[in-house]
Design a protein around this motif. Structure first.
Motif, PDB file in Angstrom:
ATOM      1  N   VAL A  77      -7.114   4.396   6.887  1.00 13.29           N
ATOM      2  CA  VAL A  77      -8.344   4.523   7.671  1.00 13.29           C
ATOM      3  C   VAL A  77      -8.804   5.973   7.682  1.00 13.29           C
ATOM      4  O   VAL A  77      -9.988   6.279   7.443  1.00 13.29           O
ATOM      5  N   ASP A  78      -7.895   6.890   7.936  1.00 11.77           N
ATOM      6  CA  ASP A  78      -8.247   8.318   7.943  1.00 11.77           C
ATOM      7  C   ASP A  78      -8.720   8.766   6.568  1.00 11.77           C
ATOM      8  O   ASP A  78      -9.667   9.558   6.453  1.00 11.77           O
ATOM      9  N   TYR A  79      -8.066   8.268   5.535  1.00 14.99           N
ATOM     10  CA  TYR A  79      -8.449   8.625   4.165  1.00 14.99           C
ATOM     11  C   TYR A  79      -9.895   8.206   3.886  1.00 14.99           C
ATOM     12  O   TYR A  79     -10.701   8.989   3.372  1.00 14.99           O
ATOM     13  N   VAL A  80     -10.231   6.978   4.250  1.00 10.66           N
ATOM     14  CA  VAL A  80     -11.583   6.466   3.995  1.00 10.66           C
ATOM     15  C   VAL A  80     -12.621   7.231   4.817  1.00 10.66           C
ATOM     16  O   VAL A  80     -13.710   7.533   4.336  1.00 10.66           O
ATOM     17  N   ALA A 106       0.796  -1.221   0.000  1.00 10.36           N
ATOM     18  CA  ALA A 106       0.000   0.000   0.000  1.00 10.36           C
ATOM     19  C   ALA A 106       0.833   1.279   0.000  1.00 10.36           C
ATOM     20  O   ALA A 106       0.303   2.351  -0.198  1.00 10.36           O
ATOM     21  N   GLY A 107       2.146   1.160   0.199  1.00 10.29           N
ATOM     22  CA  GLY A 107       2.976   2.356   0.174  1.00 10.29           C
ATOM     23  C   GLY A 107       2.619   3.299   1.312  1.00 10.29           C
ATOM     24  O   GLY A 107       2.365   2.889   2.437  1.00 10.29           O
ATOM     25  N   ALA A 108       2.580   4.592   1.018  1.00 10.12           N
ATOM     26  CA  ALA A 108       2.336   5.593   2.058  1.00 10.12           C
ATOM     27  C   ALA A 108       0.907   5.535   2.591  1.00 10.12           C
ATOM     28  O   ALA A 108       0.648   5.839   3.756  1.00 10.12           O
ATOM     29  N   LEU A 109      -0.024   5.151   1.722  1.00  8.49           N
ATOM     30  CA  LEU A 109      -1.430   5.153   2.119  1.00  8.49           C
ATOM     31  C   LEU A 109      -1.819   3.764   2.622  1.00  8.49           C
ATOM     32  O   LEU A 109      -2.330   2.931   1.875  1.00  8.49           O
ATOM     33  N   ALA A 166      -6.712  -2.671  -4.405  1.00  4.21           N
ATOM     34  CA  ALA A 166      -6.726  -1.612  -5.419  1.00  4.21           C
ATOM     35  C   ALA A 166      -6.405  -0.270  -4.784  1.00  4.21           C
ATOM     36  O   ALA A 166      -6.898   0.064  -3.704  1.00  4.21           O
ATOM     37  N   ASP A 167      -5.564   0.507  -5.434  1.00  3.90           N
ATOM     38  CA  ASP A 167      -5.257   1.835  -4.957  1.00  3.90           C
ATOM     39  C   ASP A 167      -6.416   2.777  -5.251  1.00  3.90           C
ATOM     40  O   ASP A 167      -7.183   2.560  -6.205  1.00  3.90           O
ATOM     41  N   PRO A 168      -6.570   3.864  -4.474  1.00  9.53           N
ATOM     42  CA  PRO A 168      -7.679   4.796  -4.704  1.00  9.53           C
ATOM     43  C   PRO A 168      -7.726   5.327  -6.134  1.00  9.53           C
ATOM     44  O   PRO A 168      -8.806   5.541  -6.698  1.00  9.53           O
ATOM     45  N   GLU A 169      -6.549   5.533  -6.760  1.00  9.76           N
ATOM     46  CA  GLU A 169      -6.540   6.084  -8.107  1.00  9.76           C
ATOM     47  C   GLU A 169      -6.992   5.076  -9.148  1.00  9.76           C
ATOM     48  O   GLU A 169      -7.191   5.414 -10.317  1.00  9.76           O
ATOM     49  N   THR A 170      -7.167   3.806  -8.745  1.00  9.35           N
ATOM     50  CA  THR A 170      -7.654   2.783  -9.690  1.00  9.35           C
ATOM     51  C   THR A 170      -9.061   3.100 -10.151  1.00  9.35           C
ATOM     52  O   THR A 170      -9.435   2.793 -11.293  1.00  9.35           O
ATOM     53  N   PHE A 171      -9.852   3.723  -9.292  1.00  5.97           N
ATOM     54  CA  PHE A 171     -11.258   3.929  -9.615  1.00  5.97           C
ATOM     55  C   PHE A 171     -11.466   5.239 -10.378  1.00  5.97           C
ATOM     56  O   PHE A 171     -10.739   6.190 -10.195  1.00  5.97           O
ATOM     57  N   ASP A 186      -0.462 -16.740   5.019  1.00  3.07           N
ATOM     58  CA  ASP A 186      -0.920 -15.942   6.169  1.00  3.07           C
ATOM     59  C   ASP A 186      -2.090 -15.073   5.731  1.00  3.07           C
ATOM     60  O   ASP A 186      -1.926 -13.910   5.355  1.00  3.07           O
ATOM     61  N   ILE A 187      -3.292 -15.633   5.775  1.00  2.00           N
ATOM     62  CA  ILE A 187      -4.452 -14.921   5.256  1.00  2.00           C
ATOM     63  C   ILE A 187      -4.806 -13.691   6.093  1.00  2.00           C
ATOM     64  O   ILE A 187      -5.508 -12.790   5.636  1.00  2.00           O
ATOM     65  N   ASP A 188      -4.304 -13.616   7.315  1.00  2.00           N
ATOM     66  CA  ASP A 188      -4.571 -12.441   8.147  1.00  2.00           C
ATOM     67  C   ASP A 188      -3.728 -11.236   7.740  1.00  2.00           C
ATOM     68  O   ASP A 188      -4.043 -10.103   8.114  1.00  2.00           O
ATOM     69  N   ASN A 189      -2.675 -11.464   6.986  1.00  2.00           N
ATOM     70  CA  ASN A 189      -1.811 -10.368   6.524  1.00  2.00           C
ATOM     71  C   ASN A 189      -2.455  -9.707   5.308  1.00  2.00           C
ATOM     72  O   ASN A 189      -2.583 -10.325   4.253  1.00  2.00           O
ATOM     73  N   VAL A 190      -2.850  -8.436   5.456  1.00  2.00           N
ATOM     74  CA  VAL A 190      -3.441  -7.703   4.334  1.00  2.00           C
ATOM     75  C   VAL A 190      -2.472  -6.659   3.787  1.00  2.00           C
ATOM     76  O   VAL A 190      -2.859  -5.805   2.982  1.00  2.00           O
ATOM     77  N   PHE A 191      -1.219  -6.697   4.222  1.00  2.00           N
ATOM     78  CA  PHE A 191      -0.162  -5.871   3.651  1.00  2.00           C
ATOM     79  C   PHE A 191      -0.494  -4.382   3.697  1.00  2.00           C
ATOM     80  O   PHE A 191      -0.250  -3.640   2.751  1.00  2.00           O
ATOM     81  N   GLY A 192      -1.063  -3.971   4.818  1.00  2.00           N
ATOM     82  CA  GLY A 192      -1.377  -2.557   4.990  1.00  2.00           C
ATOM     83  C   GLY A 192      -2.702  -2.129   4.403  1.00  2.00           C
ATOM     84  O   GLY A 192      -3.120  -0.981   4.584  1.00  2.00           O
TER      85      GLY A 192
END
Length: 380
Positions: free
Chosen positions: A14-17, A5-8, A375-380, A299-305
């Motif tokens: 969470v704050d972004y959403v 997810a990089g910086a975001l 998906a990154d926010p800019e994907t949409f 490790d299905i619990d890992n969502v990589f940020g």
């Protein structure tokens, strides 16, 4: 391949959403879910796919094109720049495929087609004039692909892809971009290393490149190749999702989640990781921010940020019955129906607000391996 997810990510995501305002940017339309293939891992028509439980009903049901066009008109009237992903099943089996694409284009919407590639040959000029991306699913070199989709299917699909690229070149057209996606499953992961060489051998007169998520347009290409991890869940998480939807959102779920369940995934994930890293190194792609494929499968619990999904704030999914959902893979929490409800009632209605409010504070148990979560926010 998905990036981290990089910086975001995490608290920043969470704050972004929490500060997002709903703005529709993408329609994903399943006007029909008929398919001419029976890929073993498919969550719709595969070994555990939900459509096999009611195939005749699925085959009968296709969206009324006039109702769909009226809804598209309402979307266009918002003034938002909206893209449309057309998928299935096999999208070109929808009886009104060309009429639907033409109407979307008349409303200034970019059209992205997901297809198995078997039915493109008679639609080449139409695809060139009306679509931005044609994304074709191929499951590896010929022997692997044919073992999953049927003998001769690799040659048919590659012949169609070559015909599309040749017609583009003849007409001196940039669009559609042509891409190939290989889903890494237990059936084909051994062939990942040989996939791009096999495509380059098949398409000798064309430039085949590995899709670079961070720099997608840096290199000239005729055909781009992407590797995608298998979407899956565990039986425990799937059942917990069904219980969660009933208890928290008063929703009795469909059997769709069962199509994603894997009791175990017999993949040598370390070997696959080495193969992918070798591919990326050979192709000059920086993979330092890519999701770790070993951790992804083990490790299905890992969502990589990826702690939150932005899709419900930007996307609507329309199914063959006219039902509209916020989730691309799970036809469970219904927002409305285009035969009965307006866009405003669906997009701004009480059910949509309730679903977004719930996701501000909670995640669904099925979401950990969803394409939209990654998906990154800019994907949409």
């Amino acid at each position: 391949m998905w990036t981290n997810a990089g910086a975001l990510k995490d608290d920043k995501l969470v704050d972004y959403v929490r500060n997002l305002n709903p703005q529709l940017r993408q329609l994903t339309i399943f006007p029909s879910e008929i398919c001419n293939y029976r890929c073993s891992f498919c969550h719709i028509w595969g070994d555990t796919g939900w459509a096999l439980k009611e195939p005749q009903r699925v085959i009968r049901e296709q969206l009324d094109i006039e109702v769909l066009k009226r809804f598209i008109d309402q979307v266009a009237q918002t003034g938002n720049k909206v893209g449309a992903i057309l998928t299935g099943g096999e999208i070109m089996l929808y009886r009104h495929f060309e009429e639907l694409v033409s109407h979307l284009r008349s409303r200034k919407m970019n059209v992205y087609v997901n297809t198995n590639g078997s039915l493109m040959k008679n639609r080449l000029p139409f695809l060139i004039e009306n679509t931005v991306v044609v994304n074709v699913s191929i499951d590896g070199p010929e022997e692997y692909h044919d073992a999953i989709r049927g003998k001769g299917s690799f040659r048919t699909i590659c012949d169609n892809i070559e015909a599309l690229m040749a017609e583009k070149k003849r007409r001196k057209k940039m669009f559609p971009f042509v891409s190939v996606n290989m889903v890494l499953s237990t059936s084909n992961y051994h062939s990942a290393r040989s996939f791009i060489p096999a495509l380059r051998e098949r398409f000798k007169d064309y430039t085949v490149v590995l899709h670079d998520t961070k720099n997608p347009w840096q290199r000239r290409r005729d055909l781009s190749v992407n590797f995608s991890p298998l979407l899956y869940t565990t039986p425990e998480r799937g059942q917990a999702y069904a219980d969660q939807m009933k208890e928290h959102l008063d929703c009795h779920v469909s059997p769709a989640w069962q199509g994603f369940v894997e009791e175990s995934i017999p993949i040598d994930t370390e070997a696959l990781k080495r193969d992918l890293q070798a591919i990326w190194a050979e192709e000059g792609v920086d993979y330092s921010e890519y999701v770790d494929i070993h951790d992804y499968y083990t490790d299905i619990d890992n969502v990589f940020g990826r702690s939150k999904c932005v899709a419900p704030w930007h996307e609507l999914i329309i199914r063959r019955t006219g039902d509209v959902y916020p989730c691309v893979d799970l036809p469970d929490y219904k927002l409305g129906n285009i035969y009965e409800n307006s866009l405003a009632e669906i997009w701004q209605g009480e059910r949509a607000v309730r679903f977004r409010d719930y996701l501000l504070n909670d995640n669904l148990m099925m979401c950990n391996r969803c394409t939209r979560l990654f998906a990154d926010p800019e994907t949409f």
